[in-house]
Design an enzyme around this catalytic site. Structure first.
Site: not given
Ligand code: COA
Length: 320
Positions: A114, A247, A277
């Protein structure tokens, strides 16, 4: 002293637009969950057989037209991509051929996921500043949809396909003002696609893996630090910046970073809602969006910043 300036921008999105509601029909997710955590509403997905080079060529043609530069004038092509058409040759060589550029200009790929477009832009700048090139096509192009496990709701909702390009040309006036690029391979384990072609097969998982929370924390801290650093190097403050082109991974990362840097929200180009993304394509896609809708004007001071797998990240200050 030779400087480099952006002479024109272009971008391309595949025709197929997939909304959160459409995804919710095949994986256990919802528009509310995706939008509230990421700011994403929809993403574009390449058609079967449509490759990174195809998207790159469309974006490149638009950038050449905007720059009033003929393809034959290009003496350097750099494609930033983590989803090349082939293991080799470089996607840049395929793009060169598809654009009909036969003047044997240099062409190669940059792989910094990225952060790839920023690495590519800085590399092209160095070529121009040293006199090794005069007009460069710098492209970010990705088909990240091909790296996704479409049954994994934690990752498949986050990414999209697309391409963005700029023509960077030699100039008497400064364009790229300051840049800082960083990497830390100790964090490769929190965001990766381990599969590689080896011994007649794909060795290890061909799907994208991400520890979302670890990535989130790392990203905000690293981007805030490097943003401050590049402003200090250029001896400017947040008030001197007209527009931020970040980004587009996640709306919350963009907002948190801007808050740390003291940048007001109306200065930020946000395309994540419609693009998702798109990895190396996201910054040039957002840049072209801002240029074409008039928010980015000639003479503006821009901050580009982004981060991705590697980890690799960077921040650039440009006079557009
Ligand atoms: N829809 C519904 N539920 C979802 C889901 C989706 N698409 N993806 C994950 N969940 C669930 C998980 O399974 C988890 O459930 P559980 O508690 O029953 O196991 C719950 O949501 C929380 O998951 P978690 O991973 O803790 O969510 P979060 O609040 O951290 O959000 C992201 C996840 C990915 C949105 C967040 O961590 C994020 O934005 N990270 C940065 C990612 C990024 O930008 N990456 C690229 C960088 S170049």
């Amino acid at each position: 002293m030779i400087h480099s300036r952006i002479l024109g921008t272009g971008s391309y999105l595949p025709t197929r637009r997939v909304t959160n509601d459409e995804l919710a029909q095949t994986v256990d997710t919802s528009d509310e969950w995706i939008y509230s955590r990421t700011g994403i509403k929809a993403r574009h997905i390449a058609a079967a057989g449509e490759q990174s080079s195809d998207l790159a060529v469309q974006a490149a043609r638009a950038a050449l037209e905007a720059a009033h530069v003929a393809a034959s004038e290009i003496d350097l092509i750099i494609v930033a991509t983590a989803t090349p058409d082939m293991t080799f040759p470089a996607t840049a060589c395929i793009v060169q051929n598809k654009l009909g550029i036969t003047n044997q200009c240099a062409a190669f790929d940059v792989q910094a996921v990225c952060a790839g477009f920023m690495y590519a832009l800085v590399t092209a700048h160095q070529y121009i500043q040293s006199g090794m090139a005069t007009k460069a096509l710098v492209i970010g192009a990705e088909v990240f949809s091909r790296l996704l496990d479409w049954n994994d709701r934690r990752t498949c909702v986050l990414f999209g396909d697309g391409a963005g390009a700029v023509v960077l040309g030699a100039s008497d006036e400064p364009g790229l003002l300051q840049a800082k690029l960083r990497a830390d391979g100790a964090f490769a384990h929190i965001l990766n696609t381990p599969g590689k072609v080896a011994c007649g097969a794909v060795d290890a998982s061909p799907f994208l893996y991400m520890d979302g929370q670890a990535v989130f924390k790392f990203a905000v801290k690293a981007l805030a630090e490097i943003g401050h650093e590049v402003m200090q190097l250029a001896d400017i403050t947040a008030d001197d910046i007209d527009c931020v082109v970040p980004h587009q991974a996640n709306r919350r990362i963009i907002d948190a970073t801007a808050k740390h840097l003291g940048i007001s929200p109306e200065k930020i180009i946000i395309t994540v809602a419609e693009h998702g993304n798109t990895s190396a394509a996201s910054i040039p896609l957002a840049l072209d969006t801002g240029v074409r809708d008039g928010r980015i004007k000639r003479g503006d001071t821009l901050l580009l910043e982004g981060i991705g797998g590697g980890f690799a990240w960077g921040a650039l200050l440009l006079r557009y």
